[in-house]
Design an enzyme around this catalytic site. Sequence first.
Site: not given
Length: 304
Positions: A110-112, A275
């Site tokens: 996941g991004c987080w 990012f």
Amino acid sequence: MTVAVFIDGAAGTTGLEIRDRLATRDDLTLIEIDEARRKDAGARAEALNDADIAILCLPDDAAREAVGLIRGDTRVIDASSAFRTAPGWTYGLPELGFDVTGADRVSNPGCWPTGFLLLVAPLVRAGLIPADWPLSYSGASGYSGGGKAMIAEFEGGAAATGYRAYGLSLNHKHLPEMRDHAGLTQPPVFLPAVANVYRGMLAEVGLSLHAMPGRPSLAAMREAIAAAYDGAPLLTVADDAPALVRIEENAGSDRVTLRVLGNAAAGQARLIATFDNLGKGAAGAAVQNLNLMAGLDPLAGLTV
């Protein structure tokens, strides 16, 4: 011979970005099905089994269903959260030593969790953060991370806000992967938010160093993170002291900038990752993992 790739769920935000990145490459062949049949189980099963590598950009239950349709030796990259801590699946963050190259089943982070793990995992492994230490993780993502519905909300004017917090029940689906892949005994207190920018991400962990065993210094933490990612082409461990850090810093790229900032005299630190939530936080990570699995240029299709 080119590598045959099928993107199941190519109509979603992440799927569209992956398809755009792969469409012009001559080392890959994209398998596509008619728009009218994209939800047809038979058509999807045929495409999944014809592919060398399938990329799943689907909700969790649909991703599990897609994996169940595979009868042959198709390798899989799954962008949902369905398999991120599942046995038999490799976590798709190669910078932390996960063997994506040799894997048949890869779960895209996941991004987080990407930001959290890149900051915290090296420090836990180096013994600078105890595995049972209580951590708090916060920041903001661009609204494209919420998919088509959230994009429409923000761009249609329904989201009359510049910044809003969510996940207020503190029971987010990302917590297990952050805990497990950082080597922690408990997940962090996770405080996510979304900002009124299309793409970009700023994520951070705050630490009171005086309270920690061994009282690690800012320099020691920075050195441990830099050593962990020595030679990693997409990661930069900045040795600077900026007056501010912007959420847009790495938007539009697949780069990640990691910083260890703070007040040494006060014994306080801010670990910050910037990012792109659609880059290294989603589509860019999937393309990187595809390249590694297929034995292709690891940076093909990436913006560095």
